[in-house]
Design a protein around this motif. Structure first.
Motif, PDB file in Angstrom:
ATOM      1  N   GLN A 125       0.827  -1.199   0.000  1.00 24.08           N
ATOM      2  CA  GLN A 125       0.000   0.000   0.000  1.00 24.08           C
ATOM      3  C   GLN A 125       0.862   1.249   0.000  1.00 24.08           C
ATOM      4  OE1 GLN A 125      -3.056  -0.219  -0.551  1.00 24.08           O
ATOM      5  NE2 GLN A 125      -4.236  -1.233   1.022  1.00 24.08           N
ATOM      6  N   ASN A 126       0.185   2.387  -0.151  1.00 21.41           N
ATOM      7  CA  ASN A 126       0.830   3.688  -0.059  1.00 21.41           C
ATOM      8  C   ASN A 126      -0.073   4.599   0.766  1.00 21.41           C
ATOM      9  OD1 ASN A 126       2.662   5.722  -0.384  1.00 21.41           O
ATOM     10  ND2 ASN A 126       2.213   6.096  -2.525  1.00 21.41           N
ATOM     11  N   VAL A 127       0.501   5.633   1.312  1.00 27.75           N
ATOM     12  CA  VAL A 127      -0.257   6.628   2.063  1.00 27.75           C
ATOM     13  C   VAL A 127       0.306   7.994   1.688  1.00 27.75           C
ATOM     14  CG1 VAL A 127       1.064   6.857   4.206  1.00 27.75           C
ATOM     15  CG2 VAL A 127      -1.374   6.812   4.327  1.00 27.75           C
ATOM     16  N   ASP A 128      -0.555   8.995   1.590  1.00 29.38           N
ATOM     17  CA  ASP A 128      -0.105  10.340   1.239  1.00 29.38           C
ATOM     18  C   ASP A 128       0.980  10.813   2.195  1.00 29.38           C
ATOM     19  OD1 ASP A 128      -1.788  10.567  -0.924  1.00 29.38           O
ATOM     20  OD2 ASP A 128      -3.387  11.547   0.209  1.00 29.38           O
ATOM     21  N   PRO A 131       7.458   8.849   2.616  1.00 29.55           N
ATOM     22  CA  PRO A 131       8.718   9.058   1.897  1.00 29.55           C
ATOM     23  C   PRO A 131       8.878   7.985   0.812  1.00 29.55           C
ATOM     24  CG  PRO A 131       9.070   9.235   4.255  1.00 29.55           C
ATOM     25  CD  PRO A 131       7.662   8.731   4.058  1.00 29.55           C
ATOM     26  N   PRO A 132       9.106   8.390  -0.428  1.00 30.97           N
ATOM     27  CA  PRO A 132       9.095   7.439  -1.549  1.00 30.97           C
ATOM     28  C   PRO A 132      10.272   6.470  -1.537  1.00 30.97           C
ATOM     29  CG  PRO A 132       9.787   9.607  -2.300  1.00 30.97           C
ATOM     30  CD  PRO A 132       9.391   9.757  -0.855  1.00 30.97           C
ATOM     31  N   ILE A 133      10.033   5.327  -2.160  1.00 28.38           N
ATOM     32  CA  ILE A 133      11.075   4.322  -2.370  1.00 28.38           C
ATOM     33  C   ILE A 133      11.342   4.241  -3.863  1.00 28.38           C
ATOM     34  CG2 ILE A 133      10.537   2.963  -0.322  1.00 28.38           C
ATOM     35  CD1 ILE A 133       8.953   1.070  -2.221  1.00 28.38           C
ATOM     36  N   SER A 134      12.462   3.650  -4.224  1.00 28.54           N
ATOM     37  CA  SER A 134      12.794   3.493  -5.646  1.00 28.54           C
ATOM     38  C   SER A 134      11.970   2.352  -6.241  1.00 28.54           C
ATOM     39  CB  SER A 134      14.284   3.189  -5.811  1.00 28.54           C
ATOM     40  OG  SER A 134      14.565   1.895  -5.322  1.00 28.54           O
ATOM     41  N   ASN A 135      11.890   2.325  -7.562  1.00 27.68           N
ATOM     42  CA  ASN A 135      11.199   1.230  -8.243  1.00 27.68           C
ATOM     43  C   ASN A 135      11.863  -0.108  -7.954  1.00 27.68           C
ATOM     44  OD1 ASN A 135       9.193   2.801  -9.359  1.00 27.68           O
ATOM     45  ND2 ASN A 135      10.342   3.187 -11.247  1.00 27.68           N
ATOM     46  N   ASP A 136      13.203  -0.111  -7.805  1.00 23.38           N
ATOM     47  CA  ASP A 136      13.926  -1.350  -7.483  1.00 23.38           C
ATOM     48  C   ASP A 136      13.489  -1.906  -6.131  1.00 23.38           C
ATOM     49  OD1 ASP A 136      15.300  -1.223  -9.875  1.00 23.38           O
ATOM     50  OD2 ASP A 136      17.143  -0.430  -8.980  1.00 23.38           O
ATOM     51  N   VAL A 137      13.356  -1.027  -5.139  1.00 18.71           N
ATOM     52  CA  VAL A 137      12.945  -1.468  -3.806  1.00 18.71           C
ATOM     53  C   VAL A 137      11.504  -1.976  -3.851  1.00 18.71           C
ATOM     54  CG1 VAL A 137      12.481  -0.698  -1.439  1.00 18.71           C
ATOM     55  CG2 VAL A 137      14.568   0.021  -2.604  1.00 18.71           C
ATOM     56  N   ARG A 138      10.656  -1.272  -4.594  1.00 15.84           N
ATOM     57  CA  ARG A 138       9.269  -1.708  -4.744  1.00 15.84           C
ATOM     58  C   ARG A 138       9.210  -3.089  -5.388  1.00 15.84           C
ATOM     59  NH1 ARG A 138       4.085  -0.230  -4.911  1.00 15.84           N
ATOM     60  NH2 ARG A 138       2.792  -0.908  -6.637  1.00 15.84           N
TER      61      ARG A 138
END
Length: 148
Positions: A125-128, A131-138
């Protein structure tokens, strides 16, 4: 006339890393909290998480050079940022099975995911304001979730 009942519940606390299977060095849990274990407990055993009817929600976030993952009991309500961005949370509430666990890094996430019952759904999930993660971590997080 009805009287108002006010109940304050503390949902999170920082403690030993039961989530990642690290030794606790004598740390204890708060009253009403526990870390149930597979294999009867004892050092080196993997703590099992309870089955959740609505599964679990996994949040990934970055703090400096660290990638953090927070696993929370699934519900129908959106989570607040302060529920998600918490380091070293490690709580399983005995009364209702509410879970909040956070770990740092992919290896700790693998150990955490291994504790989730096979029949339990986990959604990234995500929440407004998270702090963003990289696409690699995702992608790594999704691979770990899909490898269960």
């Amino acid at each position: 006339m009805r009287k108002a009942l006010v109940l304050t519940v503390s949902l999170l606390w920082a403690g030993a890393c039961y989530a990642c299977g690290a030794p606790t060095n004598g740390a204890s849990t708060k009253p009403g909290m526990s870390q149930p274990t597979i294999g009867g407990g004892g050092e080196g055993q993997v703590a099992a998480l309870p089955v959740q009817v609505k599964g679990y929600e996994l949040y990934a976030w970055r703090d400096g050079a660290e990638n953090w993952f927070t696993l929370i009991t699934g519900t129908n309500r959106p989570k607040l940022l302060n529920e998600v961005v918490v380091k070293n949370a490690n709580m399983v509430r005995e009364q209702d099975g509410w879970v909040v666990v956070s770990v740092d890094g992919a290896d700790a996430l693998r150990r955490l995911v291994a504790r989730i019952p096979q029949s339990t759904e986990v959604v990234l999930q995500n929440v407004d304001g998270l702090p963003p993660i990289s696409n690699d971590v995702r992608e790594t997080a999704l691979q770990i979730l899909n490898s269960r």
